[in-house]
Scaffold this active site. Sequence first.
Site, PDB file in Angstrom:
ATOM      1  N   SER A   1      37.226  33.858   4.450  1.00  0.00           N
ATOM      2  CA  SER A   1      35.673  33.820   4.296  1.00  0.00           C
ATOM      3  C   SER A   1      34.636  32.881   4.135  1.00  0.00           C
ATOM      4  O   SER A   1      35.242  31.163   3.900  1.00  0.00           O
ATOM      5  CB  SER A   1      35.602  34.323   2.655  1.00  0.00           C
ATOM      6  OG  SER A   1      34.005  34.842   2.071  1.00  0.00           O
ATOM      7  N   LEU A   2      33.672  32.458   4.606  1.00  0.00           N
ATOM      8  CA  LEU A   2      32.923  31.126   4.959  1.00  0.00           C
ATOM      9  C   LEU A   2      31.922  31.195   3.790  1.00  0.00           C
ATOM     10  O   LEU A   2      31.232  30.537   3.976  1.00  0.00           O
ATOM     11  CB  LEU A   2      32.129  31.672   6.173  1.00  0.00           C
ATOM     12  CG  LEU A   2      32.900  31.518   7.304  1.00  0.00           C
ATOM     13  CD1 LEU A   2      31.696  31.818   8.785  1.00  0.00           C
ATOM     14  CD2 LEU A   2      33.652  30.121   7.771  1.00  0.00           C
TER      15      LEU A   2
ATOM     16  N   LYS B   1      33.269  47.175  -2.199  1.00  0.00           N
ATOM     17  CA  LYS B   1      32.279  47.344  -2.401  1.00  0.00           C
ATOM     18  C   LYS B   1      32.340  48.732  -2.980  1.00  0.00           C
ATOM     19  O   LYS B   1      31.291  48.757  -3.704  1.00  0.00           O
ATOM     20  CB  LYS B   1      31.472  47.546  -1.203  1.00  0.00           C
ATOM     21  CG  LYS B   1      31.017  45.681  -0.370  1.00  0.00           C
ATOM     22  CD  LYS B   1      30.209  45.872   0.683  1.00  0.00           C
ATOM     23  CE  LYS B   1      30.996  43.922   1.213  1.00  0.00           C
ATOM     24  NZ  LYS B   1      30.140  44.217   2.356  1.00  0.00           N
TER      25      LYS B   1
ATOM     26  N   ASN C   1      27.464  44.859  -2.796  1.00  0.00           N
ATOM     27  CA  ASN C   1      28.102  43.495  -2.735  1.00  0.00           C
ATOM     28  C   ASN C   1      27.906  41.904  -3.362  1.00  0.00           C
ATOM     29  O   ASN C   1      28.336  41.079  -3.101  1.00  0.00           O
ATOM     30  CB  ASN C   1      27.995  43.338  -1.187  1.00  0.00           C
ATOM     31  CG  ASN C   1      26.005  42.844  -1.089  1.00  0.00           C
ATOM     32  OD1 ASN C   1      25.530  42.586  -1.799  1.00  0.00           O
ATOM     33  ND2 ASN C   1      26.104  41.703   0.433  1.00  0.00           N
TER      34      ASN C   1
ATOM     35  N   ALA D   1      30.144  49.172   4.390  1.00  0.00           N
ATOM     36  CA  ALA D   1      29.605  48.545   5.471  1.00  0.00           C
ATOM     37  C   ALA D   1      28.436  49.420   5.768  1.00  0.00           C
ATOM     38  O   ALA D   1      27.627  48.557   5.192  1.00  0.00           O
ATOM     39  CB  ALA D   1      30.621  48.059   6.730  1.00  0.00           C
TER      40      ALA D   1
ATOM     41  N   SER E   1      32.646  64.840   9.264  1.00  0.00           N
ATOM     42  CA  SER E   1      32.613  65.158   7.948  1.00  0.00           C
ATOM     43  C   SER E   1      31.267  63.515   7.390  1.00  0.00           C
ATOM     44  O   SER E   1      31.047  64.163   6.134  1.00  0.00           O
ATOM     45  CB  SER E   1      33.814  65.592   6.909  1.00  0.00           C
ATOM     46  OG  SER E   1      34.220  65.028   6.853  1.00  0.00           O
ATOM     47  N   LYS E   2      32.366  62.894   7.116  1.00  0.00           N
ATOM     48  CA  LYS E   2      31.817  61.283   6.640  1.00  0.00           C
ATOM     49  C   LYS E   2      30.321  60.851   7.190  1.00  0.00           C
ATOM     50  O   LYS E   2      29.337  60.544   5.999  1.00  0.00           O
ATOM     51  CB  LYS E   2      32.686  60.286   6.561  1.00  0.00           C
ATOM     52  CG  LYS E   2      34.206  60.415   5.164  1.00  0.00           C
ATOM     53  CD  LYS E   2      34.963  58.481   5.524  1.00  0.00           C
ATOM     54  CE  LYS E   2      34.351  58.453   4.382  1.00  0.00           C
ATOM     55  NZ  LYS E   2      35.461  56.987   5.462  1.00  0.00           N
TER      56      LYS E   2
END
EC number: 1.1.1.25
Length: 270
Positions: free
Chosen positions: A15-16, A66, A87, A132, A156-157
């Site tokens: 992670s930045l 999330k 987030n 996302a 289906s999603k």
Amino acid sequence: MTDRYAVFGFPIGHSLSPIIHRQFADQTGQQLSYEAQEVKPDVFNEALADFFKAGGKGVNCTVPLKELAYEAVDQLTQRAKFSGAVNTIKRLDDGSLLGDNTDGIGLLTDLCTNLGVEIDDQRVLVLGAGGASRGILGPLLEAKPRQLYLANRTVSKAKAMEVLFSSLGRIQSSSYEDLAGKQFDLIINATSASLSGSLPEIANGLLSPNGVCYDLAYSEQPTAFVCWGMQEGARLSVDGRGMLVEQAAHAFHLWRGVMPETSAVLKGLK
């Protein structure tokens, strides 16, 4: 006492966010600390409660937390409600937790303002129908593309998302196979494939001449999807570092009430 903030994720080593938020704090004269914490989904609620009990002020959540964050907060902003994912969490003065989603506005700011990419009247394809993509579909629809396709391995999603966002505009759900023969001006990878160095199951030839590829993920080396875009002749094939910085700026603004300037931070990361 210095105000404490953190990013929770699993994995989190790459992670930045701590670098970005420290630069924002220096730039705006804010006293705060910001750290990365590796948090597995099964202990998320406990880790969140402990962080705020110890006086923490705010938390960013990244993959795969999330949707859990969405369930854990007391109140949601309008864009977080639509996203079904959170987030950014802010502890309010009364101790309750507010959940926001700054991913969509971060993506749009990077695409349109920083990179000069038009979305209005363009053919857009989003790959992946997980948390996302939920964070970005609302803002993308509001930017008025001519077409917005959402492709997912499990159709289906994607269909469920089509229904969920129907009040904002039309999404056409699709399998990866059914995209064959179509072309898009902008292809956004919202799958987690890049995190494992792989590519979504997409055919060659989907990108229109002069098209743009954008990967929400980022890494030291170009991601598999960014490389695919280059091979397909994209005029621009980039990873999500710009989105990361821009969504962080909106999170910082929610927490501190001041909007940091992003261009110097972006330059430093690239």
